[in-house]
Design a protein around this motif. Structure first.
Motif, PDB file in Angstrom:
ATOM      1  N   VAL A   6       5.041   0.793 -10.995  1.00  0.00           N
ATOM      2  CA  VAL A   6       4.062   0.978  -9.932  1.00  0.00           C
ATOM      3  C   VAL A   6       3.748   2.452  -9.834  1.00  0.00           C
ATOM      4  O   VAL A   6       4.642   3.289  -9.854  1.00  0.00           O
ATOM      5  CB  VAL A   6       4.609   0.488  -8.568  1.00  0.00           C
ATOM      6  CG1 VAL A   6       3.641   0.817  -7.452  1.00  0.00           C
ATOM      7  CG2 VAL A   6       4.887  -0.993  -8.601  1.00  0.00           C
ATOM      8  N   SER A  26       8.966   0.128   0.736  1.00  0.00           N
ATOM      9  CA  SER A  26       9.156  -0.728  -0.431  1.00  0.00           C
ATOM     10  C   SER A  26       9.685  -2.067   0.043  1.00  0.00           C
ATOM     11  O   SER A  26      10.719  -2.130   0.707  1.00  0.00           O
ATOM     12  CB  SER A  26      10.165  -0.066  -1.373  1.00  0.00           C
ATOM     13  OG  SER A  26      10.592  -0.963  -2.356  1.00  0.00           O
ATOM     14  N   ALA A  29       7.823  -6.446  -4.364  1.00  0.00           N
ATOM     15  CA  ALA A  29       7.025  -5.683  -5.335  1.00  0.00           C
ATOM     16  C   ALA A  29       5.854  -4.968  -4.664  1.00  0.00           C
ATOM     17  O   ALA A  29       4.893  -4.586  -5.307  1.00  0.00           O
ATOM     18  CB  ALA A  29       6.507  -6.617  -6.421  1.00  0.00           C
ATOM     19  N   ASN A  30       5.925  -4.779  -3.326  1.00  0.00           N
ATOM     20  CA  ASN A  30       4.859  -4.109  -2.577  1.00  0.00           C
ATOM     21  C   ASN A  30       5.332  -2.736  -2.118  1.00  0.00           C
ATOM     22  O   ASN A  30       6.390  -2.607  -1.516  1.00  0.00           O
ATOM     23  CB  ASN A  30       4.460  -4.956  -1.362  1.00  0.00           C
ATOM     24  CG  ASN A  30       3.984  -6.321  -1.778  1.00  0.00           C
ATOM     25  OD1 ASN A  30       3.087  -6.447  -2.591  1.00  0.00           O
ATOM     26  ND2 ASN A  30       4.608  -7.353  -1.244  1.00  0.00           N
ATOM     27  N   TYR A  31       4.522  -1.725  -2.390  1.00  0.00           N
ATOM     28  CA  TYR A  31       4.869  -0.347  -2.079  1.00  0.00           C
ATOM     29  C   TYR A  31       3.723   0.296  -1.324  1.00  0.00           C
ATOM     30  O   TYR A  31       2.553   0.034  -1.600  1.00  0.00           O
ATOM     31  CB  TYR A  31       5.141   0.435  -3.376  1.00  0.00           C
ATOM     32  CG  TYR A  31       6.269  -0.184  -4.153  1.00  0.00           C
ATOM     33  CD1 TYR A  31       7.569   0.235  -3.946  1.00  0.00           C
ATOM     34  CD2 TYR A  31       6.041  -1.216  -5.057  1.00  0.00           C
ATOM     35  CE1 TYR A  31       8.622  -0.355  -4.632  1.00  0.00           C
ATOM     36  CE2 TYR A  31       7.085  -1.812  -5.735  1.00  0.00           C
ATOM     37  CZ  TYR A  31       8.369  -1.372  -5.518  1.00  0.00           C
ATOM     38  OH  TYR A  31       9.409  -1.959  -6.187  1.00  0.00           O
ATOM     39  N   SER A  32       4.065   1.160  -0.373  1.00  0.00           N
ATOM     40  CA  SER A  32       3.016   1.844   0.374  1.00  0.00           C
ATOM     41  C   SER A  32       3.507   3.190   0.872  1.00  0.00           C
ATOM     42  O   SER A  32       4.702   3.417   1.037  1.00  0.00           O
ATOM     43  CB  SER A  32       2.530   0.998   1.553  1.00  0.00           C
ATOM     44  OG  SER A  32       3.597   0.692   2.423  1.00  0.00           O
ATOM     45  N   SER A  42      -1.496   1.929  -1.088  1.00  0.00           N
ATOM     46  CA  SER A  42      -0.523   0.874  -1.388  1.00  0.00           C
ATOM     47  C   SER A  42      -0.765   0.343  -2.793  1.00  0.00           C
ATOM     48  O   SER A  42      -1.837   0.523  -3.365  1.00  0.00           O
ATOM     49  CB  SER A  42      -0.630  -0.263  -0.365  1.00  0.00           C
ATOM     50  OG  SER A  42      -1.888  -0.884  -0.453  1.00  0.00           O
ATOM     51  N   THR A  44       0.868  -2.962  -5.643  1.00  0.00           N
ATOM     52  CA  THR A  44       1.766  -4.079  -5.919  1.00  0.00           C
ATOM     53  C   THR A  44       2.134  -4.024  -7.390  1.00  0.00           C
ATOM     54  O   THR A  44       1.272  -3.840  -8.242  1.00  0.00           O
ATOM     55  CB  THR A  44       1.081  -5.421  -5.601  1.00  0.00           C
ATOM     56  OG1 THR A  44       0.722  -5.411  -4.218  1.00  0.00           O
ATOM     57  CG2 THR A  44       2.006  -6.583  -5.861  1.00  0.00           C
ATOM     58  N   THR A  46       4.348  -5.688 -10.804  1.00  0.00           N
ATOM     59  CA  THR A  46       4.699  -6.971 -11.399  1.00  0.00           C
ATOM     60  C   THR A  46       6.053  -6.821 -12.065  1.00  0.00           C
ATOM     61  O   THR A  46       6.444  -5.725 -12.446  1.00  0.00           O
ATOM     62  CB  THR A  46       3.659  -7.411 -12.452  1.00  0.00           C
ATOM     63  OG1 THR A  46       3.573  -6.390 -13.451  1.00  0.00           O
ATOM     64  CG2 THR A  46       2.302  -7.626 -11.830  1.00  0.00           C
TER      65      THR A  46
END
Length: 103
Positions: A6, A26, A29-32, A42, A44, A46
């Motif tokens: 990411v 975190s 698999a989502n980060y911002s 933000s 995402t 995989t």
């Protein structure tokens, strides 16, 4: 499994010479990144997150052997690491109650 890759790239720079509250979030698999309580950017990923066994933690500096060294020109104060992802409201409350109240 595959490795999670990411990249979070800010759409603009945080203004220089001005205090800013920054939060990295975190969850799965989502980060911002949140700046002053507002979602800044933000992404995402995989795959699955890679667990690294490290003896050192770097904040404001690259931990990679080939890294650029220090990657910011800022003062870092009052670092907090939580054991879970905070919600947007919790990030805003933390900024208001724990940081802005001290200025």
């Amino acid at each position: 499994g595959s490795t999670l890759l990411v990249g979070l790239h800010s759409p603009t720079q945080v203004p220089a010479g001005v205090w800013a509250h920054m939060a990295f979030r975190s969850q799965a698999a989502n980060y911002s990144i949140h700046v002053n309580g507002t979602l800044w950017v933000s992404a995402t990923g995989t795959g699955s997150a890679v667990k690294l066994n490290r003896t050192s933690c770097f904040i404001g500096k690259s931990g990679w052997p080939d890294g650029p060294g220090y990657i910011n020109d800022a003062y870092i104060d009052e670092v907090k690491i939580f054991g879970r992802a905070l919600s947007q409201t919790e990030i805003q409350n933390d900024m208001q109650n724990n940081f802005l109240s001290k200025l």
